[in-house]
Design a protein around this motif. Structure first.
Motif, PDB file in Angstrom:
ATOM      1  N   THR A  63       0.728  -1.209  -0.033  1.00 34.95           N
ATOM      2  CA  THR A  63       0.189  -0.041  -0.100  1.00 34.95           C
ATOM      3  C   THR A  63       0.773   1.476   0.068  1.00 34.95           C
ATOM      4  O   THR A  63       0.757   2.139  -0.822  1.00 34.95           O
ATOM      5  CB  THR A  63      -0.949  -0.100   1.151  1.00 34.95           C
ATOM      6  OG1 THR A  63      -1.666  -1.420   0.947  1.00 34.95           O
ATOM      7  CG2 THR A  63      -1.902   1.311   1.203  1.00 34.95           C
ATOM      8  N   THR A  64       1.889   1.411   1.020  1.00 34.19           N
ATOM      9  CA  THR A  64       2.683   2.297   0.998  1.00 34.19           C
ATOM     10  C   THR A  64       3.359   2.644  -0.487  1.00 34.19           C
ATOM     11  O   THR A  64       3.581   3.796  -0.917  1.00 34.19           O
ATOM     12  CB  THR A  64       3.802   2.291   2.056  1.00 34.19           C
ATOM     13  OG1 THR A  64       3.040   1.880   3.154  1.00 34.19           O
ATOM     14  CG2 THR A  64       4.931   3.550   2.038  1.00 34.19           C
ATOM     15  N   LEU A  65       3.759   1.771  -1.036  1.00 37.13           N
ATOM     16  CA  LEU A  65       4.434   1.984  -2.440  1.00 37.13           C
ATOM     17  C   LEU A  65       3.580   2.466  -3.397  1.00 37.13           C
ATOM     18  O   LEU A  65       3.907   3.294  -4.326  1.00 37.13           O
ATOM     19  CB  LEU A  65       5.403   0.702  -2.836  1.00 37.13           C
ATOM     20  CG  LEU A  65       6.567   0.499  -2.071  1.00 37.13           C
ATOM     21  CD1 LEU A  65       7.060  -1.131  -2.347  1.00 37.13           C
ATOM     22  CD2 LEU A  65       7.732   1.251  -2.394  1.00 37.13           C
ATOM     23  N   GLY A  66       2.498   1.907  -3.532  1.00 34.62           N
ATOM     24  CA  GLY A  66       1.471   2.492  -4.308  1.00 34.62           C
ATOM     25  C   GLY A  66       1.193   3.789  -4.128  1.00 34.62           C
ATOM     26  O   GLY A  66       0.944   4.661  -5.125  1.00 34.62           O
ATOM     27  N   VAL A  67       0.988   4.280  -2.910  1.00 31.92           N
ATOM     28  CA  VAL A  67       0.641   5.551  -2.547  1.00 31.92           C
ATOM     29  C   VAL A  67       1.723   6.368  -3.140  1.00 31.92           C
ATOM     30  O   VAL A  67       1.672   7.391  -3.839  1.00 31.92           O
ATOM     31  CB  VAL A  67       0.191   5.900  -1.086  1.00 31.92           C
ATOM     32  CG1 VAL A  67       0.289   7.224  -0.853  1.00 31.92           C
ATOM     33  CG2 VAL A  67      -0.943   5.091  -0.862  1.00 31.92           C
TER      34      VAL A  67
END
Length: 263
Positions: free
Chosen positions: A84-88
């Protein structure tokens, strides 16, 4: 012959393959595809920084890619949910970069060249920058190869061997940031991760050892460059996407051969 733009383009692609082959292998082994996306998308923000401050684009891209890489490595070490963090981070950095360029007064630039690459416009200075960056990454990976491999296979084994897995991860992300900075001219921000992952994924089906996979990924990257440039010259297609298309076709062939060999 050296002044021929096709020769410069081929040399740029071959030089980049020296770094993306072994580095892409670690990206595949560690399942860091999202990480490559986040760092490459941040390159557009680096382009905006360079245009705003009159820095060389390669330097601006390197600064922002390093900042993104260190940020992601720090968050990973603290146990954040990285998918999720990398997608954001990936999509936010790309959006911020595109918006930032639109706000720069008096700047008129074709962002498609930075998004999808413009390998046919590589100059002698660009060629030197690409080979210097790729050589630096290759030397770093050769120097830390065994430590990186041990940390990738088993972090507990790395600790028992006196290694610091977090430090090895940081070395990898710094190498990835350098590759992004030198590759943006060749394949663009949106296709850098593909050039890292696809040749390495194709090589995995044909290799029995980590070293063989890294070497094979380098060869496949170089072949993809040659085939993509030939396709671009023959059908007048965009060079960067043509290179990635050639890599994808080689991946499909290697997957079929690997499946047949296992049978």
């Amino acid at each position: 012959m050296f002044d021929d733009f096709l020769v410069r383009a081929a040399l740029a692609g071959f030089g980049l393959s020296l770094a993306t082959g072994p580095l892409g292998s670690f990206v595949v082994w560690r399942r860091m595809a999202y990480f490559g996306d986040a760092t490459s998308h941040a390159a557009i923000l680096g382009v905006a920084l360079a245009l705003a401050t009159d820095l060389p684009v390669g330097l601006g891209t390197l600064i922002v890619a390093l900042a993104m890489a260190v940020t992601v490595a720090t968050l990973a070490a603290k146990g954040w949910a990285m998918d999720t963090t990398l997608g954001v981070l990936a999509h936010s950095a790309l959006a911020f970069g595109l918006v930032a360029v639109s706000f720069l007064p008096g700047v008129r630039t074709d962002l498609s060249a930075w998004l999808f690459g413009d390998i046919l416009a590589v100059s002698k200075a660009d060629l030197g920058f690409i080979w210097a960056g790729a050589g630096l990454v290759l030397a770093l990976l050769v120097w830390r190869w065994q430590a990186l491999l041990t940390s990738t296979l088993n972090e507990d084994l790395a600790h028992a061997s006196g290694l610091n897995p977090d430090r090895e991860r940081l070395i990898l992300v710094i190498a990835l940031a350098v590759v992004v900075a030198v590759a943006i001219k060749v394949v663009g921000a949106l296709l850098i991760a593909a050039l890292l992952i696809i040749p390495a994924a194709a090589a995995r089906a044909l290799s029995r050892t980590p070293e063989a996979m890294a070497a094979m990924a380098t060869v496949i990257g170089a072949l993809s460059t040659f085939a993509g440039l030939q396709l671009s010259l023959w059908q007048d297609t965009p060079a960067g996407p043509s290179i990635v298309t050639a890599a994808a076709l080689i991946f499909a062939l290697s997957a079929a051969l690997g499946q047949r060999r296992r049978r």
